[in-house]
Write a protein that holds these residues in place. Structure first.
Motif, PDB file in Angstrom:
ATOM      1  N   THR A 167      -6.592   2.452  -6.193  1.00 16.75           N
ATOM      2  CA  THR A 167      -6.970   2.970  -4.870  1.00 16.75           C
ATOM      3  C   THR A 167      -7.820   1.967  -4.109  1.00 16.75           C
ATOM      4  OG1 THR A 167      -6.927   5.230  -5.743  1.00 16.75           O
ATOM      5  CG2 THR A 167      -8.131   4.873  -3.698  1.00 16.75           C
ATOM      6  N   CYS A 225      -3.208   7.703  -3.425  1.00 14.56           N
ATOM      7  CA  CYS A 225      -3.011   7.227  -4.795  1.00 14.56           C
ATOM      8  C   CYS A 225      -3.627   8.211  -5.787  1.00 14.56           C
ATOM      9  CB  CYS A 225      -3.622   5.844  -4.965  1.00 14.56           C
ATOM     10  SG  CYS A 225      -2.852   4.542  -3.971  1.00 14.56           S
ATOM     11  N   LYS A 246      -6.160   3.850   6.792  1.00 15.72           N
ATOM     12  CA  LYS A 246      -6.645   3.024   5.684  1.00 15.72           C
ATOM     13  C   LYS A 246      -7.269   3.875   4.582  1.00 15.72           C
ATOM     14  CE  LYS A 246      -7.577  -0.951   8.699  1.00 15.72           C
ATOM     15  NZ  LYS A 246      -6.486  -1.806   8.170  1.00 15.72           N
ATOM     16  N   PHE A 276       2.203   1.792  -3.759  1.00 16.40           N
ATOM     17  CA  PHE A 276       1.231   2.186  -4.777  1.00 16.40           C
ATOM     18  C   PHE A 276       1.261   3.696  -5.065  1.00 16.40           C
ATOM     19  CE2 PHE A 276      -1.469  -1.783  -3.853  1.00 16.40           C
ATOM     20  CZ  PHE A 276      -0.951  -2.421  -4.961  1.00 16.40           C
ATOM     21  N   SER A 302      -4.955   5.166   0.984  1.00 18.36           N
ATOM     22  CA  SER A 302      -5.605   4.826  -0.289  1.00 18.36           C
ATOM     23  C   SER A 302      -5.886   6.093  -1.096  1.00 18.36           C
ATOM     24  CB  SER A 302      -6.910   4.076  -0.021  1.00 18.36           C
ATOM     25  OG  SER A 302      -6.675   2.895   0.722  1.00 18.36           O
ATOM     26  N   PRO A 349       0.805  -1.238   0.000  1.00 17.71           N
ATOM     27  CA  PRO A 349       0.000   0.000   0.000  1.00 17.71           C
ATOM     28  C   PRO A 349       0.829   1.274   0.000  1.00 17.71           C
ATOM     29  CG  PRO A 349      -0.904  -1.590   1.554  1.00 17.71           C
ATOM     30  CD  PRO A 349       0.423  -2.127   1.121  1.00 17.71           C
ATOM     31  N   GLN A 350       2.052   1.236   0.562  1.00 19.41           N
ATOM     32  CA  GLN A 350       2.908   2.413   0.536  1.00 19.41           C
ATOM     33  C   GLN A 350       3.588   2.583  -0.806  1.00 19.41           C
ATOM     34  OE1 GLN A 350       5.568   2.695   3.927  1.00 19.41           O
ATOM     35  NE2 GLN A 350       4.177   1.525   5.220  1.00 19.41           N
ATOM     36  N   SER A 409      -5.632  -0.842  -3.008  1.00 20.94           N
ATOM     37  CA  SER A 409      -4.843  -0.468  -1.831  1.00 20.94           C
ATOM     38  C   SER A 409      -5.672  -0.585  -0.557  1.00 20.94           C
ATOM     39  CB  SER A 409      -4.326   0.964  -2.001  1.00 20.94           C
ATOM     40  OG  SER A 409      -3.661   1.403  -0.841  1.00 20.94           O
ATOM     41  N   PHE A 415      -6.049  -4.259   0.315  1.00 19.25           N
ATOM     42  CA  PHE A 415      -4.836  -4.801   0.928  1.00 19.25           C
ATOM     43  C   PHE A 415      -4.753  -4.410   2.394  1.00 19.25           C
ATOM     44  CE2 PHE A 415      -3.164  -6.069  -3.138  1.00 19.25           C
ATOM     45  CZ  PHE A 415      -2.178  -7.004  -2.832  1.00 19.25           C
ATOM     46  N   GLN A 416      -5.068  -3.153   2.709  1.00 13.99           N
ATOM     47  CA  GLN A 416      -4.992  -2.701   4.098  1.00 13.99           C
ATOM     48  C   GLN A 416      -6.093  -3.299   4.959  1.00 13.99           C
ATOM     49  OE1 GLN A 416      -3.804   1.668   4.513  1.00 13.99           O
ATOM     50  NE2 GLN A 416      -4.572   1.605   2.420  1.00 13.99           N
TER      51      GLN A 416
END
Length: 636
Positions: A114, A384, A377, A68, A381, A65-66, A117, A120-121
């Motif tokens: 987004t 992005c 979270k 992206f 996101s 996530p970081q 992401s 994923f989180q």
């Protein structure tokens, strides 16, 4: 209706290939930065390849996530920079397609990234965090002979505390060893001192073999109480070599996840919100209990209930006894005893308050960490989209592709976001800022920047024109602009020397009259400067007339006249009267004292410069007029 066009597919391909490449680059950089925190846990532990693979796998999933936002920023910047550098973006705009229309396919892709992401989180990240922490704890238990620190007690071996003064990793030797074995409890602890030794794992990986050299063993033998061993309470043994087998499973086993599961990073959004209610309820109950205890201790008399304590205090209050007088009547030993009791009570109360304060801070920090993780979270996101609307317009404005300028700009933007986000996180965690303000700081700062770049790029506005900013700074600091060299290779019409001479004499006369009236070397009234409207129309007319003469004389081939014309300065017709043309800006500048002082001194500088420039113009006018009269008019 949205229809997929060839242009959308073309730009999506350009962006997609770059995004895949930049994502792996960003992922690698983030993993290397993250790896430095745990490099001590990996080196010298004898970990197998499958354990290392799991370590890097879970690390990579946690950092996706970081990666992206940074990958989107870099890839969009390069993609639109390539389009601008190859003039394809110009062709797209010439076809009547705006920048936002050409970005629509990438906007859809970025929204998809987004959402990915956030997924994923929400789902994959918490599971990866739990597995990573389990793996990390188990890795710390691997080969404790390497883990044993110098100068402090090590409690990684069950039932024992080991102190090592110095160790030699290359030889595997430990020096200055002190061991506390507590198999029978603290009252029956065995103390072992040794000059040196070594510790090794057994073949079955279930025990540790500790070999000690030149030491002594002290042990309490009263494990059975005051019975047979009452006459021999301790055992002391001196040895030159001693081997001790310690129970320790040094094989690789996954640690329990009970302690890890309470971490906010191991929870999804629904779990965080559910646990937040429980945490707040528990914190409120602890706060109410501490309040009750504080009110009870205020009116508490030892060995009495709260009601009885209040009665005693009321009875004492009715009497006329002075506590200081009563204390002074006590004997010396009782005074010392009373003071000691009071000091002990005060110390106990202080320790109790410090403990309650630390525990309250811990509970509040736990609540804030859950709130921060829930907000993170969304902000991570959302970054992005923000980074896309920064990168794509910047690429269209800069028109530079490749890995040169785009990488530099991407790193600078990400550093700004990283600093703002981490500063907000730390300030919110320490309760210096509110959680919402701290976590939304980076997003709130970069969102207007993204909107500004997108607006400027879509309207083809100049943002990074160096000459524009250079000219603005020169005007702000009062730096002079140089006049370009005057002279033409091809002359169509010769100058009207007679008319030019008349105009120059008139300019000289106007300058003399202007200098007498305005007194440019005197200090002007600040009230007139900042709070009253008005421009210097006279100097504007002089400047316009002079520029028309210069333009006509630039058609001459006379080197003397051209040389004198090139000495004419460019007049600043406004800066010597007030800072700005707008009245409200001048009023604000005058009210803000530091800015007002700066612009007032700047205006004085322009007044002195205008005074010198008028002298130069007068001298040049006289020279050119004399040259025209002697060379051109008299000959005619």
């Amino acid at each position: 209706m949205f229809r997929i066009k060839k242009l959308d597919i073309f730009i999506a391909k350009q962006f997609g290939l770059l995004f895949i490449a930049t994502f792996f680059i960003c992922q690698f950089v983030l993993m290397m930065q993250f790896l430095w925190r745990y490099v001590d846990e990996l080196i010298g532990k004898g970990l197998s390849l499958d354990v290392l693979a799991q370590f890097f796998w879970y690390m990579g999933i946690m950092l996706m996530p970081q990666a992206f936002p940074l990958a989107i920023l870099l890839s969009s910047l390069i993609a639109f920079g390539n389009l601008g550098e190859s003039s394809e973006l110009t062709a797209i705009k010439a076809a009547g397609i705006s920048l936002l229309q050409s970005m629509r396919s990438l906007i859809v892709i970025t929204i998809g990234i987004t959402l990915m992401s956030f997924y994923f989180q929400e789902v994959i990240g918490p599971k990866a965090f739990i597995s990573f922490r389990q793996l990390l704890i188990s890795m710390k238990q691997k080969n404790p002979e390497v883990e044993i620190p110098e100068g402090i007690f090590y409690d990684g071996i069950p039932g024992s505390n080991l102190y090592v003064q110095k160790k030699d990793v290359e030889k595997g030797m430990l020096y200055g060893i002190m061991i506390y074995r507590m198999n029978g409890g603290y009252e029956d602890a065995a103390v072992i001192l040794a000059d040196s030794g070594r510790i090794q794992a057994t073949e079955e990986k279930k025990h540790m073999l500790l070999t000690l050299y030149s030491g002594e063993w002290f042990e309490n033998m009263r494990q059975g109480g005051m019975g047979v061993a009452a006459n021999v309470p301790y055992r002391r043994e001196t040895f030159s070599t001693k081997r001790i087998v310690l129970d320790f499973d040094s094989g690789f086993d996954m640690a329990e996840a009970s302690g890890i599961a309470s971490d906010a990073r191991s929870k999804g959004l629904s779990k965080i919100m559910h646990d937040l209610d429980s945490i707040r309820e528990f914190n409120d109950s602890v706060g109410h209990q501490y309040y009750k205890e504080s009110t009870y201790s205020t009116f508490h008399v030892p060995h009495l209930s709260k009601e009885d304590s209040l009665k005693v205090l009321k009875e004492v209050a009715k009497t006329d006894h002075n506590f200081d007088a009563i204390y002074l009547q006590l004997p010396g030993e009782q005074k010392q005893s009373v003071l000691q009791m009071a000091a002990n009570d005060a110390k106990a109360a202080l320790n109790d308050l410090e403990f309650k304060s630390d525990y309250s801070d811990y509970l509040n920090t736990e609540e804030r960490l859950h709130q921060m993780e829930a907000i993170n979270k969304f902000t991570l996101s959302l970054s992005c989209l923000i980074f896309f609307f920064i990168g794509a317009p910047l690429g269209a404005i800069i028109r530079k592709g490749g890995l040169g300028v785009p990488v530099i700009i991407s790193v600078l933007v990400f550093i700004v976001f990283y600093i703002l986000d981490n500063t907000g996180m730390k300030m919110a965690r320490d309760d210096n800022w509110t959680v919402w303000f701290g976590k939304f700081l980076g997003t709130a700062v970069l969102s207007p920047i993204a909107f500004f770049f997108t607006y400027k790029a879509n309207n083809d506005s100049v943002v990074f024109n160096v000459d524009l900013y250079k000219s603005l700074m020169m005007r702000m600091l009062g730096l002079r602009q140089k006049r370009p060299n005057i002279g033409k290779e091809v002359i169509i019409e010769t100058p009207d020397y007679a008319q030019d001479a008349v105009m120059l004499r008139q300019i000289t006369s106007d300058i003399e009259q202007y200098t007498q009236e305005h007194r440019l070397r005197d200090w002007p009234n600040p009230i007139k400067v900042f709070f009253r409207p008005g421009d210097d129309q006279a100097i504007s007319r002089i400047s316009d007339t002079l520029e028309s003469v210069i333009e006509d004389l630039s058609n001459t081939r006379d080197k003397v006249i051209l040389n004198e014309v090139n000495t004419y300065p460019i007049l600043a017709t406004h800066a010597h009267t007030r800072p700005f043309r707008r009245k409200w800006l001048n009023i604000i500048t005058g009210l803000v004292v530091p800015a007002g002082i700066f612009f007032y001194i700047r205006m004085l500088r322009f007044r002195l410069r205008l005074y010198r420039d008028l002298k130069v113009i007068t001298k040049a006018n006289q020279t050119i007029t004399k040259k025209i009269e002697t060379t051109y008019i008299n000959k005619v």
